[in-house]
Design an enzyme around this catalytic site. Structure first.
Site, PDB file in Angstrom:
ATOM      1  N   GLU A 136       0.833  -1.214   0.000  1.00 56.00           N
ATOM      2  CA  GLU A 136       0.000   0.000   0.000  1.00 56.00           C
ATOM      3  C   GLU A 136       0.862   1.255   0.000  1.00 56.00           C
ATOM      4  OE1 GLU A 136      -3.098  -0.005  -0.524  1.00 56.00           O
ATOM      5  OE2 GLU A 136      -3.811  -1.978   0.083  1.00 56.00           O
TER       6      GLU A 136
ATOM      7  N   ARG B 154       0.543   3.747  -3.193  1.00 54.27           N
ATOM      8  CA  ARG B 154      -0.108   5.029  -2.912  1.00 54.27           C
ATOM      9  C   ARG B 154       0.898   6.147  -2.744  1.00 54.27           C
ATOM     10  NH1 ARG B 154      -5.670   3.611   0.412  1.00 54.27           N
ATOM     11  NH2 ARG B 154      -5.629   1.414  -0.073  1.00 54.27           N
TER      12      ARG B 154
ATOM     13  N   ASP C 233      -4.968  -9.602  -8.684  1.00 59.63           N
ATOM     14  CA  ASP C 233      -5.195  -8.654  -9.782  1.00 59.63           C
ATOM     15  C   ASP C 233      -3.963  -7.952 -10.358  1.00 59.63           C
ATOM     16  OD1 ASP C 233      -4.926  -7.266  -7.386  1.00 59.63           O
ATOM     17  OD2 ASP C 233      -6.833  -6.210  -7.521  1.00 59.63           O
TER      18      ASP C 233
ATOM     19  N   GLU D 219     -12.474   0.573 -10.219  1.00 59.88           N
ATOM     20  CA  GLU D 219     -12.075  -0.306 -11.332  1.00 59.88           C
ATOM     21  C   GLU D 219     -13.006  -0.268 -12.538  1.00 59.88           C
ATOM     22  OE1 GLU D 219     -11.684  -1.092  -8.168  1.00 59.88           O
ATOM     23  OE2 GLU D 219      -9.484  -1.163  -8.117  1.00 59.88           O
TER      24      GLU D 219
END
Ligand SMILES: *[C@@H]1O[C@H](CO)[C@@H](O)[C@H](O)[C@H]1NC(C)=O
Ligand SMILES: *[C@@H]1O[C@H](CO)[C@@H](O)[C@H](O)[C@H]1NC(C)=O
Ligand SMILES: *[C@@H]1O[C@H](CO)[C@@H](O)[C@H](O)[C@H]1NC(C)=O
Length: 514
Positions: A102, A106, A228, A399
């Site tokens: 993360e 980010r 993903d 998404e």
């Protein structure tokens, strides 16, 4: 540009940002109903006082969206930049334990894209400092990065966490090339070599990985959570270095062949295309689990992007001519378009918002259209009028909007602007809080809506950015010049000057258990 709609998205960004700025500026996350912020890390002083400091999650995630929106966000951008310059290093000194994944997607991604768009060297300096703090995650004796740089107890990680650091660390090394600092590049690249050796015969990869020896653990193959962005970054690493590293194209092509053969299905009633998970069941050949996460809808746009980039020298037309695509490209293009229609079908709820996950029905299951969350082709697992399950939420995810944006850019077909506008108006109607900010909706199929007290940082960095770009001029962030990281931070495409070490494609292993 469609100026009226583009500017409506800018207004939404201002509404989300100004609530955060007023109530919680400097905090990592924002809770718009209780009007407070919270931080991801805390530390305890010798006298036992617990304090926490933000490490820039919301601010850094939003910087590049503000830069793109330009003039209307100029004062907010200046304030955010000043915070990054002065306050951010103080936050880092206190950091207890953060998620490698993360923090990379980010904040490292956000600092790098702010640097790319503004060319302000302060952002690159901060990115280099953060990169150095994250490097211990790729520790000695580990084959894949640990989930937390300073805690290596856990021996397993997800493939998405291990293989969604490469765009960021490679661009960091490239941007710092005058310092000849190649460690960032080679550490991130090494993970790809391990994963290349481990891939299954089908071209697919399970979502769990042993960090000690790099081997796969018995687990499902997923286009949703934990799987993903491994698949997303195979394609994007190839695009990032201007299509010079064919090893990633080969891995991507193999993986998409596996996806097409094993994971793409059609619904029995309306014939929608959807993507399943492959859940291993001991002693059975049938691996299908018809659960589709909202997250998995990234694949629609990714397949279309891959189809138009899967060519060595040619630049495809908009929309691409069939003759410009390879055989795999034609297949992926068609399935990408169809998957997007299936994902848009999941927005047919009482709110017009798509839930966190849906289950597609097999034709031998009876539909229950009078229950909440029940459609003919798909349903929300555990839907009930009394207590909404986790799957029924909309947490401001991007998404579907992301795939709509890519479909718009790659086809030029106006229907995608209509889709984007429908998504945006549902968010305005049901997620927007009149007093400021936007919140998670607990059940997309129950009115009046109930909220959870959270405005996710990716709403500012991804959802609103992709909606904005769908209505902006198409030369704003040309897809021939940038590649978006998985948090929608645009990074430049470049020809590498650092010599890649991972170039050799390995043959595939038989599936586990066979
Ligand atoms: C979170 O960190 C920010 C910035 O360091 C600080 O101003 C704020 O007080 C912290 N919030 C909480 C709830 O501790
Ligand atoms: C990971 O690999 C190491 C070394 O082969 C082994 O000792 C450990 O048990 C494995 N962990 C898991 C969770 O399988
Ligand atoms: C990418 O490669 C093409 C030709 O191979 C070259 O013309 C172009 O300048 C390169 N782009 C970048 C950003 O390096």
């Amino acid at each position: 540009a469609d100026i009226r709609k583009r500017d409506a998205v800018v207004k939404a960004f201002q509404h989300a940002w100004s609530a955060y700025e007023q109530d919680a500026f400097g905090a990592d996350e924002y809770h718009p109903i209780s009007h407070r912020g919270s931080n991801l890390t805390t530390s305890t002083s010798p006298s036992g006082v617990r304090t926490s400091r933000g490490i820039g999650y919301t601010i850094i995630d939003a910087l590049d969206t503000m830069l793109l929106m330009g003039e209307p966000l100029a004062p907010q951008y200046e304030k955010a930049k000043a915070w990054v310059k002065r306050e951010l290093p103080r936050g880092w000194m206190r950091v207890g334990s953060v998620s490698t994944f993360e923090t990379t997607i980010r904040t490292l991604g956000g600092l790098l894209s702010a640097y790319h768009l503004s060319q302000d060297p302060m952002f690159l300096e901060r990115a280099a400092e953060l990169g150095a703090r994250l490097l211990p995650a790729f520790g000695e004796g580990l084959w894949a990065p640990a989930q937390k740089p300073n805690r290596r107890m856990r021996t397993d990680t997800s493939i998405a966490e291990a293989a969604t650091l490469q765009l960021e660390f490679r661009y960091l090394a490239h941007a710092l090339r005058e310092w000849n600092d190649k460690e960032f590049w080679y550490k991130a690249e090494h993970v790809m070599r391990v994963l290349n050796q481990e891939r299954l015969e089908s071209g697919l990869a399970p979502h769990k990985l042993n960090t000690t020896d790099g081997s796969f653990l018995w687990s499902s193959v997923r286009m949703g959570s934990s799987g993903d962005s491994y698949f997303e970054y195979l394609l994007k690493q190839y695009i990032q270095t201007n299509r010079t590293e064919s090893v990633y194209l080969q891995m991507y092509t193999d993986a998409m062949r596996g996806v097409q053969e094993h994971m793409v299905q059609r619904s029995p009633w309306k014939g929608h295309t959807y993507i399943t998970e492959l859940v291993p069941v001991p002693g059975r050949d049938d691996w299908t689990g018809a659960k589709q996460d909202h997250l998995a809808c990234f694949l629609a746009g990714s397949l279309m992007l891959g189809a138009t980039r899967n060519l060595q020298h040619l630049r495809a037309s908009v929309p691409p001519q069939q003759t410009e695509l390879t055989a795999e490209g034609r297949r992926d293009w068609k399935v990408g378009l169809a998957l997007l229609e299936g994902c848009m079908d999941t927005t047919k709820t009482l709110t017009g918002l798509a839930p966190e996950s849906v289950w597609w029905r097999a034709d031998d299951q009876q539909a229950l259209p009078d229950e909440p969350g029940q459609q003919w082709d798909w349903y929300i697992m555990g839907a009930s009028k009394f207590w909404p399950p986790y799957d029924a939420r909309y947490i401001l995810r991007p998404e579907i909007a992301e795939s709509v944006f890519l479909a718009w850019r790659l086809t030029g077909a106006r229907r995608y602007r209509t889709y984007a506008w429908n998504i945006f108006t549902a968010i305005e109607m049901y997620c927007r809080l009149p007093e400021g900010g936007y919140a998670t909706v607990m059940d997309v199929d129950n009115l009046p809506v109930k909220y959870e007290d959270k405005q996710e940082t990716f709403f500012l960095s991804e959802t609103l950015k992709y909606l904005y770009l769908t209505f902006a001029d198409e030369n704003v962030l040309d897809l021939n010049e940038v590649v978006f990281n998985t948090e929608a931070h645009p990074l430049p495409i470049f020809t590498p000057t650092i010599k890649p070490r991972f170039t050799e494609y390995s043959t595939l292993k038989p599936a586990p258990g066979t």
